[in-house]
Design a protein around this motif. Structure first.
Motif, PDB file in Angstrom:
ATOM      1  N   ILE B 298      48.501  48.500  42.292  1.00 21.05           N
ATOM      2  CA  ILE B 298      47.079  48.834  42.059  1.00 21.05           C
ATOM      3  C   ILE B 298      46.585  48.102  40.816  1.00 21.05           C
ATOM      4  CG2 ILE B 298      45.517  50.680  41.350  1.00 21.05           C
ATOM      5  CD1 ILE B 298      47.109  52.552  43.146  1.00 21.05           C
ATOM      6  N   VAL B 299      47.429  48.112  39.766  1.00 18.46           N
ATOM      7  CA  VAL B 299      47.058  47.374  38.554  1.00 18.46           C
ATOM      8  C   VAL B 299      46.866  45.904  38.909  1.00 18.46           C
ATOM      9  CG1 VAL B 299      47.896  46.537  36.337  1.00 18.46           C
ATOM     10  CG2 VAL B 299      48.173  48.939  36.959  1.00 18.46           C
ATOM     11  N   ALA B 300      47.710  45.416  39.767  1.00 15.69           N
ATOM     12  CA  ALA B 300      47.612  44.016  40.169  1.00 15.69           C
ATOM     13  C   ALA B 300      46.300  43.766  40.913  1.00 15.69           C
ATOM     14  CB  ALA B 300      48.785  43.650  41.065  1.00 15.69           C
ATOM     15  N   TYR B 301      45.783  44.823  41.566  1.00 12.01           N
ATOM     16  CA  TYR B 301      44.511  44.657  42.272  1.00 12.01           C
ATOM     17  C   TYR B 301      43.400  44.449  41.257  1.00 12.01           C
ATOM     18  CZ  TYR B 301      40.328  45.787  44.939  1.00 12.01           C
ATOM     19  OH  TYR B 301      39.108  45.745  45.511  1.00 12.01           O
ATOM     20  N   GLN B 302      43.431  45.258  40.205  1.00 14.14           N
ATOM     21  CA  GLN B 302      42.333  45.296  39.251  1.00 14.14           C
ATOM     22  C   GLN B 302      41.776  43.924  38.868  1.00 14.14           C
ATOM     23  OE1 GLN B 302      43.778  48.133  36.572  1.00 14.14           O
ATOM     24  NE2 GLN B 302      41.870  49.233  36.393  1.00 14.14           N
ATOM     25  N   PRO B 303      42.578  43.047  38.304  1.00 11.08           N
ATOM     26  CA  PRO B 303      41.961  41.801  37.819  1.00 11.08           C
ATOM     27  C   PRO B 303      41.287  41.005  38.922  1.00 11.08           C
ATOM     28  CG  PRO B 303      44.342  41.665  37.818  1.00 11.08           C
ATOM     29  CD  PRO B 303      43.991  43.086  38.039  1.00 11.08           C
ATOM     30  N   ALA B 304      41.726  41.199  40.172  1.00 11.69           N
ATOM     31  CA  ALA B 304      41.182  40.391  41.258  1.00 11.69           C
ATOM     32  C   ALA B 304      39.660  40.491  41.296  1.00 11.69           C
ATOM     33  CB  ALA B 304      41.760  40.863  42.585  1.00 11.69           C
ATOM     34  N   GLY B 305      38.976  39.438  41.750  1.00 14.94           N
ATOM     35  CA  GLY B 305      37.504  39.439  41.785  1.00 14.94           C
ATOM     36  C   GLY B 305      36.931  39.574  40.398  1.00 14.94           C
ATOM     37  N   ASP B 306      37.536  38.865  39.480  1.00 20.06           N
ATOM     38  CA  ASP B 306      37.219  38.867  38.043  1.00 20.06           C
ATOM     39  C   ASP B 306      36.361  40.066  37.609  1.00 20.06           C
ATOM     40  OD1 ASP B 306      34.930  37.996  39.258  1.00 20.06           O
ATOM     41  OD2 ASP B 306      35.221  35.908  38.671  1.00 20.06           O
ATOM     42  N   ASN B 307      37.046  41.243  37.613  1.00 24.97           N
ATOM     43  CA  ASN B 307      36.482  42.471  37.031  1.00 24.97           C
ATOM     44  C   ASN B 307      35.192  42.951  37.676  1.00 24.97           C
ATOM     45  OD1 ASN B 307      38.496  43.116  35.292  1.00 24.97           O
ATOM     46  ND2 ASN B 307      37.744  41.789  33.656  1.00 24.97           N
ATOM     47  N   SER B 308      34.716  42.317  38.748  1.00 27.52           N
ATOM     48  CA  SER B 308      33.628  42.948  39.497  1.00 27.52           C
ATOM     49  C   SER B 308      34.328  43.930  40.424  1.00 27.52           C
ATOM     50  CB  SER B 308      32.864  41.906  40.311  1.00 27.52           C
ATOM     51  OG  SER B 308      33.717  41.384  41.299  1.00 27.52           O
ATOM     52  N   HIS B 309      34.260  45.212  40.079  1.00 29.86           N
ATOM     53  CA  HIS B 309      35.091  46.192  40.769  1.00 29.86           C
ATOM     54  C   HIS B 309      34.519  46.554  42.134  1.00 29.86           C
ATOM     55  CE1 HIS B 309      38.095  47.158  37.681  1.00 29.86           C
ATOM     56  NE2 HIS B 309      37.185  46.592  36.913  1.00 29.86           N
ATOM     57  N   THR B 310      34.182  45.525  42.898  1.00 33.43           N
ATOM     58  CA  THR B 310      33.736  45.750  44.274  1.00 33.43           C
ATOM     59  C   THR B 310      34.960  45.749  45.170  1.00 33.43           C
ATOM     60  OG1 THR B 310      33.516  43.392  44.527  1.00 33.43           O
ATOM     61  CG2 THR B 310      31.544  44.609  43.869  1.00 33.43           C
ATOM     62  N   PHE B 311      34.809  46.275  46.359  1.00 28.32           N
ATOM     63  CA  PHE B 311      35.932  46.260  47.292  1.00 28.32           C
ATOM     64  C   PHE B 311      36.148  44.832  47.789  1.00 28.32           C
ATOM     65  CE2 PHE B 311      37.638  46.489  51.616  1.00 28.32           C
ATOM     66  CZ  PHE B 311      38.836  47.124  51.344  1.00 28.32           C
ATOM     67  N   ASP B 312      37.381  44.397  47.778  1.00 29.25           N
ATOM     68  CA  ASP B 312      37.668  43.013  48.118  1.00 29.25           C
ATOM     69  C   ASP B 312      38.859  42.998  49.060  1.00 29.25           C
ATOM     70  OD1 ASP B 312      38.607  40.508  48.337  1.00 29.25           O
ATOM     71  OD2 ASP B 312      38.459  40.005  46.206  1.00 29.25           O
ATOM     72  N   VAL B 313      38.600  42.622  50.313  1.00 31.13           N
ATOM     73  CA  VAL B 313      39.638  42.736  51.344  1.00 31.13           C
ATOM     74  C   VAL B 313      40.859  41.910  50.956  1.00 31.13           C
ATOM     75  CG1 VAL B 313      40.167  42.500  53.778  1.00 31.13           C
ATOM     76  CG2 VAL B 313      37.831  42.987  53.048  1.00 31.13           C
ATOM     77  N   THR B 314      40.607  40.647  50.606  1.00 36.15           N
ATOM     78  CA  THR B 314      41.745  39.765  50.296  1.00 36.15           C
ATOM     79  C   THR B 314      42.559  40.377  49.165  1.00 36.15           C
ATOM     80  OG1 THR B 314      40.334  38.578  48.760  1.00 36.15           O
ATOM     81  CG2 THR B 314      40.493  37.699  50.991  1.00 36.15           C
ATOM     82  N   ALA B 315      41.838  40.836  48.113  1.00 41.61           N
ATOM     83  CA  ALA B 315      42.543  41.410  46.963  1.00 41.61           C
ATOM     84  C   ALA B 315      43.373  42.606  47.408  1.00 41.61           C
ATOM     85  CB  ALA B 315      41.545  41.834  45.896  1.00 41.61           C
ATOM     86  N   MET B 316      42.780  43.428  48.323  1.00 39.00           N
ATOM     87  CA  MET B 316      43.507  44.603  48.773  1.00 39.00           C
ATOM     88  C   MET B 316      44.788  44.180  49.493  1.00 39.00           C
ATOM     89  SD  MET B 316      42.361  47.573  51.361  1.00 39.00           S
ATOM     90  CE  MET B 316      42.944  46.529  52.683  1.00 39.00           C
ATOM     91  N   PHE B 317      44.616  43.212  50.384  1.00 35.52           N
ATOM     92  CA  PHE B 317      45.808  42.749  51.112  1.00 35.52           C
ATOM     93  C   PHE B 317      46.803  42.151  50.137  1.00 35.52           C
ATOM     94  CE2 PHE B 317      43.163  42.918  55.018  1.00 35.52           C
ATOM     95  CZ  PHE B 317      44.029  43.710  55.751  1.00 35.52           C
ATOM     96  N   LYS B 318      46.282  41.475  49.141  1.00 36.26           N
ATOM     97  CA  LYS B 318      47.169  40.923  48.111  1.00 36.26           C
ATOM     98  C   LYS B 318      47.973  42.063  47.488  1.00 36.26           C
ATOM     99  CE  LYS B 318      46.739  38.557  43.663  1.00 36.26           C
ATOM    100  NZ  LYS B 318      46.309  39.753  42.911  1.00 36.26           N
ATOM    101  N   SER B 319      47.270  43.148  47.149  1.00 36.32           N
ATOM    102  CA  SER B 319      47.958  44.281  46.532  1.00 36.32           C
ATOM    103  C   SER B 319      49.024  44.831  47.468  1.00 36.32           C
ATOM    104  CB  SER B 319      46.956  45.380  46.189  1.00 36.32           C
ATOM    105  OG  SER B 319      46.128  44.944  45.159  1.00 36.32           O
ATOM    106  N   ILE B 320      48.627  45.004  48.734  1.00 36.02           N
ATOM    107  CA  ILE B 320      49.595  45.527  49.706  1.00 36.02           C
ATOM    108  C   ILE B 320      50.796  44.604  49.774  1.00 36.02           C
ATOM    109  CG2 ILE B 320      49.983  46.027  52.135  1.00 36.02           C
ATOM    110  CD1 ILE B 320      47.063  46.874  52.313  1.00 36.02           C
TER     111      ILE B 320
END
Lengths: 700, 700
Positions: B298-320
């Motif tokens: 989850i922490v690894a998800y955070q930085p994704a999408g440079d701190n725009s805390h919108t839902f980001d599919v790729t980032a989510m899959f990255k986290s998974i």
């Protein structure tokens, strides 16, 4: 793997750091500020700030790097253990595990130094700002946010440009205080804990003489020789920096700490004459304590007379005072906490016996708290721990349940084993990874010459004097053996690496390192050969030391050890034992009738029960050879035999006199009783081959 | 007492530090420099340097202070142990040792916070220089000499003026990584090591479901509830900073790690139904691993999408992907190293048996190196250590000599005990000594509500689904008990304290702390009462779980666990055991005849010998209740009985089929054989009083 963490409180072990946080720089900056204040200016003035940019280090990377570094040490230890096993299996004695650990350390050091190169992209953002003072803490204001910086240490100018190059090498280098606060305590504690107290107390006089007088002598002999050597170097212009007499003395103190772990291991394996074992072991244990306190008091001398290194009587007496103060203080503290734990365990463990884990935990924590308490009070924790170990082995240990006696023993055994091998392998490593080595041939040769003379000036004169006193002489061959067994080890190294700031200290450190290597490998390896060519009796069961000694001498032992031993024994057996343990006679029988009521309320019910089947604590509660050799699984029967003999030996009154008489008279009985158990009656003129051979079949 | 030391290399434990060295500031300074470079200026410009002088701290003093601080913890532990003993002695179950440790911690925290005041003369020379970047390392040039400073962390502006006031409080605060790198590993390892594998594998399916699905569910349930709660706070204007959905999810992950150490201790003491024990213990052990990996992904998800805390599919899959990667990687690494150690021990320990110390040492080092290796490879060391523990308990342990099996067991037992109590007492301490607490009533209430719902959403639906599968149903009372036993402990705390930089994290930390306190004290204390009012069978001997279960169900167990258990059992018993241990049938009998020669050379001579008197490793080499309870010295007979039953049980062929059949059929025999050993046949409708009472007489 691990997510990032931004909040960094000081590590707990960091907290264990020595007064070293008082570096010269901050000291300097105090003077500087003082001067500034005197001149009525602001202490530190705004200065130009020029910075150098080095590329950013990925912290993730560094973390992996760190784990990898630690992994190196673990693997070193593993490798060592595997090879030790091989050696033990083959009964090879020419190389001890510690020597082995050093060899592996050296190899790993070579690899780290020359094999691995850090990718240049792994660097610090370094930014050097020109200021007058270097405080312990620096507050950096980054656009409104404040960050705290802590002083890490000085960097020699020539390293400035390649800070990142030896980054990795610095990473595999410890804070020296780790040795004093984490690695040494278990070793020292275990030493005190496994002291064979019966033999120790019988030779108390001699041991104290060797440990205190001897160490002092060798310290000053070595110191003055090295001073001459340094003078010579100054003449021949080999000296690259200051080297005062105090430095020489410090060096003397450092290398006066003998650590014959190798020799003793072989002694035990071959069951060498117990007197010799007791003398050597007792001396080495105590002189560690003496050396460490000696060195700190010499260091304490240094600053006196504001760096004018002239001889200063008051300062000297101050140092002596410090020595006595610290030593007696630490001693008292160690003994006191030992007694306290004994009392706690006395009142508790009888009920605690159901829970061995708790007992062991308590025991461990108490031992550690001794160290901390001593440090907290400004004494030397290591020394305190030593005497705490002795006291606990004598009293507290009695109150443990058998189960947790085993657990505790094994725990400290393991800690000692790991710590020892770790230190030695680290020694090997530092030979190549340490940054500021300074090998000076003249100094090194001088040092080897000095330690030889120093040891000689310690052993031979003292033995001569002691032999005047003790009728059970220390034979010349034993003297030679003690001379030979003057190995340097963990303590010398720890003392040397503790401070490597100045040129002198660096030279001392490098030399000490070489001395340790040489003595451990050469002397340690040569022990078996030396034993045989000195015709020293081996294969002596630790209970049968009387066998070899003729009647007259045995009586003399009594006479010799009387004045000290008898006094101690009397007090201990009649008052301390009953007070602190459940063994020993009930106080009601030992105390004068006047204080009957006190005695009654102080005596535990167990004591009365015990009175019939009293055990000889002096012998069966020692972690003696038998127990130490649990390490390698053999001859535990040995321990049992003692216990049994002890049990039989101590159905006696309370006056030390007849107790002693019996104890010594019993030699004969034992001779009869144990005649069967004589392993190998060997005459002195035996070739080493058959000696090793016999030893192989003998005590196994 | 110790002399000053000027050379300070990083502490070894320092090296164990997490990627945390990558603070925001340095990140910021990268951006800053990038921008600067874009504007083509010098990266950092000379800036004014204004400084504040605080009086000089005597380092000696600080060292004593440090030792004293550590002493505090030691004394806390000692105190805890003493009181634990009292409780065990009185068989009081309303408060577990960990709960006790917390109470003492709280008390000590109060004293430290309000009782002690640091003398104002003990201060830092602080000197703050205004710069744009805050690098990890700062080179300070003091009149030609260079000193290295390392970044310690950020100081919140309001603390600036009283840096010295909370100096002492910061001193009793750890680097959070100490928990992950020093305190958690022994606990987790011991958990994996003391897993009752027979019952674990029988319920493998259910346990995995609870651990993986369950933790994920509760994480997301809690996360979304908290998000709602945060939204509410935002509306009511209670929110003092950013709080994103990822933060909520992280909180969910953190508090999803259950740690029913208290409950399990009582379960064992009362010998509660083994199925329940296995389910709870297995779940809690595994979900620690899941939670830790979940949180890092989850922490690894955070930085994704440079701190725009919108839902980001790729980032989510990255986290998974990260989750799966890290978890499977750590699992593989742990299992692999476990197998490697098994191989080493297999080839070695048979010859090493003479030297138990070496064996234990090796075992210890190998376990530790697993952790380091995983960290070095960027996996999660804790998870690796867990599976390494399981593997080692299953294979390596078999190759140890009995002597060192005891030693190893006791060593890890002690480590686990100390580490656990240390963490819990530290928890209590931080309640008052931690600087940046942020207790928000709304958030706290919401959190308690959330964890309750989360746990419920984990247990009940899953149990329902599982019950469809398993014919040996998980009764509703067991479900309620599992619901009730959702305590939070060491892992939740460690995860929460790992990062307390932001406002959100601080609030999460404070709340987690309260949750731990509440669950441990209330749920932990209420266990016995809960057991009785849920009518859960107690006093069940761990071998006799078949007794209570009617014939039909016992068969069903087989059917239920068949597809997983059977597969595993088959492969393990026929190939792994013979390969990695000296027990199990010789490969020659299990491998197809085609690879006869391979089998012959791989089979150890012992295997042939063993073939007659094969022991059931699955049961007698588990650190099972009997062994765990060595802790408190009782019911080791338990372990023996298993062994004997095992020995009798396994004079069987090699096909898992009939082995299983026998294993299960044996229940009957056991019933006959052990009828005599039935401790207390109790009906479910038993009042708590007599329950406690019976337990008192029963298993003692």
């Amino acid at each position: 793997g691990a997510p990032r963490c931004t909040r960094l409180a000081p590590l707990r072990t960091r907290v264990l750091r020595c007064p070293g946080s008082l570096w010269p720089p901050s000291a300097m900056c105090i003077r500087d500020r003082a001067g500034a204040a005197a001149r009525g200016e602001a202490a530190a003035r705004p200065v130009a700030l020029e910075e150098e940019i080095v590329s950013e280090k990925a912290a993730e990377e560094s973390h992996r790097q760190d784990s990898a570094n630690l992994l190196i040490f673990i693997l070193l230890l593993t490798l060592t253990i595997l090879t030790i096993w091989l050696f033990k299996h083959r009964r090879a004695r020419f190389l001890h595990e510690t020597g082995l650990a050093m060899i592996y350390g050296v190899l790993m050091g070579v690899i780290l130094r020359y094999g691995i190169h850090v990718p240049s992209d792994v660097n610090n953002v370094t930014l050097s700002c020109q200021v007058q003072t270097s405080p312990a803490t620096l507050l950096v204001n980054v656009s409104g946010k404040y960050y705290e910086y802590t002083l890490k240490g000085e960097i020699s100018p020539h390293e400035l440009n390649n800070v990142q190059d030896n980054e990795m090498l610095r990473k595999v280098t410890f804070d020296p205080e780790v040795f004093f606060n984490i690695l040494l305590p278990p070793i020292i504690f275990y030493a005190g804990y496994s002291l064979k107290r019966r033999h120790f107390f019988r030779n108390l006089g001699s041991i104290l003489a060797y440990a205190f007088l001897g160490t002092a002598i060798s310290c000053f002999v070595i110191g003055s020789i090295m001073y001459g050597c340094v003078a010579l170097m100054k003449v021949t212009g080999q000296l690259g920096g200051d080297f005062y007499f105090t430095d020489c003395l410090l060096f003397g103190a450092i290398v006066s700490a003998t650590d014959p772990v190798t020799v003793l291991a072989i002694f035990h394996e071959l069951q060498v004459d117990v007197e010799l074992y007791a003398l050597l072991f007792g001396e080495s244990v105590l002189n560690d304590a003496v050396a460490i306190v000696l060195s700190s008091s010499i260091v304490a001398y240094q600053p006196a007379g504001d760096n004018s290194h002239t001889f200063d009587v008051t300062a000297m007496f101050k140092s002596i005072g410090i020595f006595l103060g610290i030593f007696s203080g630490s001693f008292a503290m160690g003994a006191a906490t030992g007694v306290v734990t004994a009392l706690i365990s006395f009142s508790l463990f009888t009920k605690l016996r159901e829970f061995p884990l708790l007992e062991t935990g308590l025991f461990f924590l108490m031992s550690w708290s001794t160290f901390l308490l001593a440090e907290a009070c400004g004494f030397t924790g290591v020394v305190a721990v030593l005497f705490c170990g002795i006291t606990q082995a004598h009293y507290t240990y009695n109150n443990l349940s058998t189960e947790s006696q085993h657990r505790t023993k094994q725990l400290f055994e393991l800690l000692n084993f790991l710590a020892e091998n770790f230190i030695f392998s680290y020694m090997g490593l530092t030979l190549f990874t340490f940054q500021n080595h300074d090998f000076n041939p003249t100094f090194i040769v001088g040092a080897f010459f000095a330690i030889f003379l120093g040891r000689a000036a310690n052993i031979y004169p003292l033995s001569f004097l002691l032999n005047l006193g003790r009728r059970n002489k220390i034979g010349t061959n034993l003297q030679h053996m003690m001379m030979f067994a003057g190995l340097r080890g963990a303590m010398a190294f720890a003392l040397a690496i503790r401070d490597t700031a100045t040129y002198a200290r660096q030279m001392m450190f490098s030399t000490t390192l070489l001395i340790v290597f040489f003595t451990v490998w050469v002397f340690g390896g040569g022990t078996t050969a030396m034993l045989s060519c000195l015709h020293i009796r081996v294969g002596v069961d630790s209970d049968q030391e009387h066998l070899g000694v003729p009647e007259s001498e045995r009586r003399s032992t009594k006479a010799e050890s009387a004045w000290l031993f008898r006094l101690w024994y009397n007090f201990d057996h009649n008052y301390l034992k009953p007070l602190l343990t459940h063994s020993g006679p009930p106080l009601t029988t030992t105390l004068p009738s006047c204080c009957g009521p006190v005695a009654r309320c102080l005596t535990s019910p167990q004591a009365y029960e015990n009175q019939e089947q009293l055990k000889d604590d002096d012998s069966d509660l020692i972690l003696n050879d038998g127990d130490i050799s649990l390490t390698y699984g053999d001859s535990t029967v040995n321990a049992d035999s003692i216990t049994s003999s002890g049990t039989s030996r101590r159905i006696v009154g309370n006056s030390s006199e007849d107790a002693l008489d019996r104890e010594l008279a019993f030699g004969d009985h034992e001779l009869v009783i144990r005649g069967t158990r004589l392993v190998l009656p060997m005459d002195d003129s035996e070739p080493p081959s058959s000696l090793v051979d016999s030893a192989r079949h003998g005590p196994a």
